[in-house]
Design an enzyme around this catalytic site. Structure first.
Site, PDB file in Angstrom:
ATOM      1  N   HIS A 223       8.278   4.325   2.703  1.00 60.70           N
ATOM      2  CA  HIS A 223       7.331   3.238   2.939  1.00 60.70           C
ATOM      3  C   HIS A 223       7.985   1.950   3.406  1.00 60.70           C
ATOM      4  O   HIS A 223       7.296   1.056   3.906  1.00 60.70           O
ATOM      5  CB  HIS A 223       6.521   2.972   1.670  1.00 60.70           C
ATOM      6  CG  HIS A 223       5.556   4.063   1.331  1.00 60.70           C
ATOM      7  ND1 HIS A 223       4.210   3.996   1.642  1.00 60.70           N
ATOM      8  CD2 HIS A 223       5.743   5.265   0.731  1.00 60.70           C
ATOM      9  CE1 HIS A 223       3.606   5.095   1.223  1.00 60.70           C
ATOM     10  NE2 HIS A 223       4.505   5.888   0.666  1.00 60.70           N
TER      11      HIS A 223
ATOM     12  N   ASP B  40       9.853  -5.820   7.017  1.00 64.39           N
ATOM     13  CA  ASP B  40       8.828  -5.078   6.287  1.00 64.39           C
ATOM     14  C   ASP B  40       8.604  -3.726   6.946  1.00 64.39           C
ATOM     15  O   ASP B  40       8.634  -3.622   8.181  1.00 64.39           O
ATOM     16  CB  ASP B  40       7.509  -5.854   6.263  1.00 64.39           C
ATOM     17  CG  ASP B  40       6.815  -5.789   4.917  1.00 64.39           C
ATOM     18  OD1 ASP B  40       7.051  -4.811   4.175  1.00 64.39           O
ATOM     19  OD2 ASP B  40       6.038  -6.705   4.606  1.00 64.39           O
TER      20      ASP B  40
END
Length: 471
Positions: free
Chosen positions: A157, A365
């Site tokens: 993720h 991110d």
């Protein structure tokens, strides 16, 4: 139909009251479990002085939850230590914050092995196994060592860094050997996929076949980008509801005619919150006519408070906030409102909808679902503007956002100015294109695409008698 076995660091059992705020992974996997009987295995979140080697079982509908407690030393070494003080900063390109400890690494491997031993007793021959995130990279290798030949997929993720960065971490080569025991590895972007494939080839000696496939020790692994999405329709419905929550009403009342800029992040150094505040400060200094006419609301729930780097970050953020509000604030107007409360999705959806600017500027991110939620929440007739870091995975899809370098406070400040002054026609056109992107690749697409590729896997896996990772 095969059963879906999901493994993650934390297990999210549905709140029977319906009042809880489900995390991103829980929302995403809800879609995956719609089509399968399921088992969700992982840490309960509890720490016990003498944890049982067997999981506690909880049944909810078509999903069975298997919960493992951790001993205090396991939590310290596996979770606070190697996962969050070594792997997390390394994978977010913060090498100066990466603290490696042999004891922590041993604890990380030990917990993965204990999870594999418990899970291995529960695996059925036709189960599809889907492992999630950096806490559990060695899990497939540990399961293979127990003789598990099922199809095992892994989704990462967070960012996967360049080989030159990941290679600075002691134990990185061993972890790459372990990840090559998965049949399918999903990452957020094509860049992440390329980074991981290059690392497997360079460090493990794998051969690359075509664009996506690598082969090591007779086992074929597909590495592919699967950008995670959101429940677009569900989030739109939340945003359209009349604002009834006290927080939303108070925000609306305090704004009067001011424009709202919003940022929503977990308090983490990868999110760039102090840097974002300083960019907003630069905007106010360069545009004095906007003082008193715009308010920045930063929501940043605290996390990992036992990790020293996060304690320092909290202190630095509060100091930056106080300096800016003290120097630029006026009677009746505070430039930045900063709260550390975690709000339900329904409240966030209402706040996104009334915000003229969504400020999503992480330093790095994997995806950043706040960017997608902000877009989904907008009023089609009067949408706000998304200012988005080029280092967020979402920037690869939401190209009609104002893309910025979060390290450049002047560039971010100029983007805030452009967003505030952008005319409605341009805002609507940018929003339409971004909406199409998040609708085409929503959470249902993400789950279905990954599981289809895992189900269709026809690699060269074979029963292997292996020494478990770290031995």
């Amino acid at each position: 139909m095969p059963r879906l076995v999901v493994v993650s660091n934390r297990v999210a059992i549905p709140d029977p009251t319906g009042k809880g705020s489900a995390g991103g992974l829980a929302v995403a996997l809800k879609e995956a479990f719609q089509a399968y009987q399921g088992l969700w295995f992982g840490w309960s979140g509890r720490v016990s002085s003498h944890p049982s080697p067997e999981p506690k079982m909880v049944d909810k509908g078509n999903v069975h939850y298997a919960l493992m407690d951790l001993a205090p030393i396991d939590r310290q070494e596996y979770y606070n230590g190697f996962a969050n003080r070594a792997l997390w900063p390394n994978m977010h390109y913060r090498l100066g914050l990466s603290e490696f400890s042999r004891a922590d690494y041993a604890g990380y491997l030990r917990v993965n092995r204990s999870f594999a031993n418990a899970l291995g007793q529960m695996i059925r021959p036709d189960d599809l196994i889907w492992v999630h995130d950096y806490h559990l990279i060695p899990l497939a290798a540990e399961l293979r060592a127990l003789g598990v030949t099922n199809r095992i997929g892994y989704f990462h993720h967070i960012p996967w860094p360049a080989p030159e960065v990941f290679g600075t971490l002691p134990g990185s080569r061993e972890l790459l050997r372990a990840i090559a025991d998965y049949d399918l590895v999903g990452v957020q972007t094509d860049l992440d996929a390329d980074n991981l494939r290059r690392a497997i080839v360079q460090e493990v000696g794998a051969t690359q076949q075509g664009v996506e496939l690598t082969t090591a020790n007779g086992h074929q692994t597909r590495v592919k980008g699967f950008p995670i999405g959101i429940d677009v329709k569900g989030f739109q419905q939340l945003a359209r509801r009349p604002p009834t929550h006290r927080i939303v009403k108070q925000t609306l009342a305090s704004l009067v005619s001011r424009n709202l800029i919003i940022g929503v992040d977990r308090l983490d150094y990868s999110k760039g919150i102090p840097e974002r505040m300083e960019a907003f400060e630069r905007f106010l200094v360069a545009n004095p006519d906007q003082r008193g006419h715009v308010t920045f609301l930063q929501i940043a729930p605290t996390s990992r408070s036992e990790v020293p780097e996060y304690v320092s970050l909290s202190r630095a953020t509060s100091e930056t906030l106080g300096r800016i509000n003290g120097s630029l604030g006026e009677p009746g107007w505070v430039p930045i409102h900063y709260v550390t409360t975690a709000y339900p999705r329904s409240v966030l959806a209402n706040l996104y909808r009334i915000a003229r600017v969504g400020l999503v500027t992480p330093m790095r991110d994997g995806m950043n679902l706040v960017a997608k939620e902000y877009v989904a929440a907008q009023d089609p007739e009067d949408p706000g503007v998304l200012v988005l870091s080029k280092f967020a995975g979402a920037a690869q899809q939401l190209t009609d956002a104002l893309i910025v370098n979060p390290n450049d406070k002047f560039e971010v400040a100029e983007a805030i100015r452009d967003a505030i002054h952008m005319d409605r026609d341009e805002r609507k056109e940018r929003w339409r294109r971004m909406m199409k992107a998040i609708q085409d690749y929503d959470v249902s697409w993400w789950a279905a695409s990954f599981l289809k590729d895992l189900s269709d896997y026809r690699g060269m896996s074979k029963v292997r008698s292996r020494i478990p990772v770290g031995q």
